[in-house]
Scaffold this active site. Structure first.
Site, PDB file in Angstrom:
ATOM      1  N   TYR A   1       0.822  -1.117   0.046  1.00 56.02           N
ATOM      2  CA  TYR A   1      -0.166  -0.121  -0.125  1.00 56.02           C
ATOM      3  C   TYR A   1       0.732   1.332  -0.072  1.00 56.02           C
ATOM      4  O   TYR A   1       1.648   1.538   0.937  1.00 56.02           O
ATOM      5  CB  TYR A   1      -0.777   0.078   1.342  1.00 56.02           C
ATOM      6  CG  TYR A   1      -1.831  -1.283   1.222  1.00 56.02           C
ATOM      7  CD1 TYR A   1      -2.106  -1.964   0.196  1.00 56.02           C
ATOM      8  CD2 TYR A   1      -2.301  -1.431   2.440  1.00 56.02           C
ATOM      9  CE1 TYR A   1      -2.733  -3.014   0.355  1.00 56.02           C
ATOM     10  CE2 TYR A   1      -3.232  -2.434   2.877  1.00 56.02           C
ATOM     11  CZ  TYR A   1      -3.442  -3.203   1.725  1.00 56.02           C
ATOM     12  OH  TYR A   1      -4.466  -4.473   1.755  1.00 56.02           O
TER      13      TYR A   1
ATOM     14  N   LEU B   1     -17.615  -3.868   2.841  1.00 58.20           N
ATOM     15  CA  LEU B   1     -19.090  -2.785   2.209  1.00 58.20           C
ATOM     16  C   LEU B   1     -19.076  -2.881   0.518  1.00 58.20           C
ATOM     17  O   LEU B   1     -19.579  -1.929   0.181  1.00 58.20           O
ATOM     18  CB  LEU B   1     -18.705  -1.331   3.030  1.00 58.20           C
ATOM     19  CG  LEU B   1     -18.684  -1.406   4.347  1.00 58.20           C
ATOM     20  CD1 LEU B   1     -18.471  -0.114   4.796  1.00 58.20           C
ATOM     21  CD2 LEU B   1     -20.101  -1.860   5.097  1.00 58.20           C
TER      22      LEU B   1
ATOM     23  N   ARG C   1     -16.501  -2.413  -1.261  1.00 63.45           N
ATOM     24  CA  ARG C   1     -15.656  -1.173  -1.984  1.00 63.45           C
ATOM     25  C   ARG C   1     -16.616  -0.074  -1.842  1.00 63.45           C
ATOM     26  O   ARG C   1     -16.738   0.808  -2.723  1.00 63.45           O
ATOM     27  CB  ARG C   1     -15.255  -1.480  -3.170  1.00 63.45           C
ATOM     28  CG  ARG C   1     -14.232  -2.623  -3.173  1.00 63.45           C
ATOM     29  CD  ARG C   1     -13.457  -3.157  -4.612  1.00 63.45           C
ATOM     30  NE  ARG C   1     -12.701  -4.194  -4.453  1.00 63.45           N
ATOM     31  CZ  ARG C   1     -13.119  -5.377  -4.525  1.00 63.45           C
ATOM     32  NH1 ARG C   1     -14.363  -5.585  -4.983  1.00 63.45           N
ATOM     33  NH2 ARG C   1     -12.135  -6.373  -4.166  1.00 63.45           N
ATOM     34  N   GLY C   2     -17.461   0.205  -0.771  1.00 70.28           N
ATOM     35  CA  GLY C   2     -18.357   1.229  -0.649  1.00 70.28           C
ATOM     36  C   GLY C   2     -19.645   1.106  -1.150  1.00 70.28           C
ATOM     37  O   GLY C   2     -20.546   1.914  -1.008  1.00 70.28           O
TER      38      GLY C   2
END
Length: 330
Positions: free
Chosen positions: A59, A207, A209-210
């Site tokens: 990341y 979730l 990815r939203g």
């Protein structure tokens, strides 16, 4: 906050914090992040009793671990820090897998420095390396435990046979894989196996990815460089079909006076006390909303309604593109 165990010993908050949105793989992967707000979000998470923080070498790369290290300085003892290795980052942006013993040791030492800690609480193999037997990789990870550099071992997106072989080499405390109301294929074999082997399960992208928050009503709500515009389930042909599930989640949320995100997370928490989701956040508002899910109690009727709306395989479109799908369940 409530607490659960991963494996037999590792106690963590029932909801962890996925730090990826603060510095993902590429700028603006899930919308641009403000570093001051990201640090404030990490501070607020600790205030709320969150003890489980998830990051990875890839990341940023590297920047996410550095950010988390900055945030936890001076209060390390209360927290469970999880990070991941498993990629060859020497030729960016070309990223390939590398779970050789040499890379296991290199990555651990580098992560410890970036995080500013002496021991990684949970060290995951980020993706299975098809070129390195899992016994060799986990054997090298076990050496880190013996050296006191790592406390517990984890895998991510591993297949059933790999999990079994890894567990025979050294106890595995947790498996991290995608799991949510719109991605339930893990229930067919992997989730029962984890329960049988007493391996904790850590859902990422809990979730969708939203998507399951109901806050994204069209593709136009996303920035031009947002990764999700290339996500098959966010594509023009699948987006509207998948909104039907969100409508049901919102209906359940309305009955409880809570958010759709809280319902989606409460559903995961109801799947077993060995399940510890890690919703990602880069803002205090979304963090606070997600963490309140630990107090949402879904009824049997709620669970039945969600089951019918989100059967295994019911989501329109694959969860990844072809290249990324080739790296899961190995």
């Amino acid at each position: 906050m409530k607490y659960r165990k991963l494996g037999t010993e590792l106690e963590v908050s029932a909801l962890g914090l996925g730090c990826m949105p603060m510095f993902g793989i590429g700028a603006g992967m899930y919308g641009k992040a403000d570093m001051a707000e990201s640090l404030a979000t990490l501070d607020r998470a600790i205030e709320l009793g969150v003890t489980f923080f998830d990051t990875a070498e890839v990341y940023g790369p590297y920047k996410n671990e550095e950010l988390l290290g900055q945030a936890i300085r001076g209060r390390r003892d209360r927290l469970v820090i999880a990070t991941k290795f498993g990629f060859d980052l020497t030729d960016l942006p070309n990223i390939g897998t590398d779970s050789s013993p040499a890379n296991v040791h290199r990555a651990c030492d580098a992560s410890l420095l970036r995080l500013g800690i002496d021991t990684i609480d949970l060290f995951y193999q980020h993706r299975v390396d098809p070129d390195v037997p899992i016994e060799e990789t986990v054997g090298a990870m076990a050496e880190l435990v013996q050296a006191g550099k790592v406390r517990y071992l984890g895998l991510s997106e591993a297949g059933a046979d790999t999990i079994r072989r890894a567990q025979k080499t050294h106890p595995i405390a947790a498996l991290q894989s995608e799991y949510s109301l719109w991605e339930r294929s893990i229930e067919e074999e992997i989730l029962p196996l984890c329960q049988d082997l007493n391996i904790g399960f850590v859902p990422y992208s809990p979730l969708g990815r939203g998507f399951l928050t109901g806050q994204i009503k069209s593709r136009n709500d996303l920035d031009a460089d947002d990764y999700r515009l290339r996500d098959p389930r966010y594509s023009e042909e699948n987006f509207d079909q998948n909104l039907k599930l969100v409508d049901v989640v919102k209906t359940v949320a309305g009955r409880h006076g809570c958010s759709a995100a809280q319902v989606a997370l409460a559903w995961l928490l109801a799947q077993g006390d060995f399940v510890v989701p890690i919703p990602g956040s880069k803002r205090r508002a979304t963090l606070e909303d997600s963490m309140a899910a630990v107090d949402v109690k879904l009824t049997d009727a709620d669970l039945d309604e969600l089951e019918q709306a989100a059967p295994i395989g019911g989501t329109s479109g694959p969860r990844y593109g072809e290249a990324m799908m080739s790296m899961v369940r190995l």
